[in-house]
Design an enzyme around this catalytic site. Structure first.
Site, PDB file in Angstrom:
ATOM      1  N   VAL A  11     -25.416   5.755  -6.086  1.00  0.00           N
ATOM      2  CA  VAL A  11     -25.149   6.877  -4.994  1.00  0.00           C
ATOM      3  C   VAL A  11     -23.976   6.687  -4.328  1.00  0.00           C
ATOM      4  CG1 VAL A  11     -27.679   7.103  -4.634  1.00  0.00           C
ATOM      5  CG2 VAL A  11     -26.382   5.441  -3.334  1.00  0.00           C
ATOM      6  N   SER A  12     -23.578   7.818  -3.751  1.00  0.00           N
ATOM      7  CA  SER A  12     -22.022   7.695  -3.163  1.00  0.00           C
ATOM      8  C   SER A  12     -21.670   7.094  -1.968  1.00  0.00           C
ATOM      9  CB  SER A  12     -21.602   9.212  -2.942  1.00  0.00           C
ATOM     10  OG  SER A  12     -21.584   9.855  -4.126  1.00  0.00           O
ATOM     11  N   SER A  13     -22.932   6.566  -1.289  1.00  0.00           N
ATOM     12  CA  SER A  13     -22.749   5.838   0.199  1.00  0.00           C
ATOM     13  C   SER A  13     -24.028   5.347   0.487  1.00  0.00           C
ATOM     14  CB  SER A  13     -22.336   6.969   1.283  1.00  0.00           C
ATOM     15  OG  SER A  13     -23.564   7.676   1.287  1.00  0.00           O
TER      16      SER A  13
END
Length: 201
Positions: A11-13
């Protein structure tokens, strides 16, 4: 040697959740063999992913499962480079959202899957890259719109207290300590010295 199965989820964050991807990967891969990252897909510089490609990670004959192609990267060039690396190192990539990668064919007919996958991967990698560009453009437009409305982005600016001038002069002349000045103006140490830096020429 029997093929080992690995999974990769990203996931990005830190605020996003990996559970959905891990749930799907566990249908094919033991939980201990699922590697995760919480990092942007703009490049491949991620600790989890790099460990998979390291000496203790994937080897010839292994299988790597991912939920979707953009979990590897959102950059079309990078996706193609990674697919080439997997092929050169004898590693099979299975993308759960790309059913053709899961098809089993008789020995010697792998070219059929390769041909179909190459077409689909070309399309999907182009879509992933375009999505990344769209996100960046929207972020940029949002920042510009906020600036036009006079909104301050980032940390709020620290204002000078009413008694700044008198306290600052007393401190500079040695009449009070920096700690006393901070107490009188109810400022934290970082805020005090930030204002000093801005105030002094």
């Amino acid at each position: 040697m029997e093929s080992r199965k690995f999974g990769y989820a990203r996931v990005s964050s830190n605020g996003q959740n990996l559970d959905r991807q891990i749930f799907e990967l566990k249908k094919y891969v033991p939980g201990d063999f699922i590697v995760t990252d919480k990092a942007s897909g703009k490049d491949l510089n991620r600790p989890g992913y790099q460990s998979l490609k390291g000496a203790l990670g994937l080897r010839y004959g292994d299988i790597l499962y991912v939920k979707s192609l953009d979990r590897l990267s959102r950059n079309k060039k990078q996706i193609n480079e990674e697919l080439r690396w997997f092929k050169e190192n004898g590693i099979r990539l299975i993308v759960l959202d790309l059913p053709t990668t899961m098809i089993e064919v008789p020995e010697g007919q792998d070219w059929i899957i390769d041909m179909v996958n190459n077409i689909l991967i070309e399309v999907l990698s182009s879509i992933a890259e375009e999505e990344r560009r769209t996100i960046k453009r929207r972020q940029r437009e949002g920042i510009e719109a906020a600036k036009l409305k006079g909104k301050h982005l980032g940390r709020p600016a620290v204002k000078y207290p009413d008694q700044w001038q008198s306290c600052y002069m007393k401190w500079k002349q040695g009449e009070i300590t920096a700690k006393e000045a901070m107490t009188q103006m109810q400022l934290k140490r970082t805020s005090f010295y930030k204002l000093v830096k801005e105030y002094e020429p």
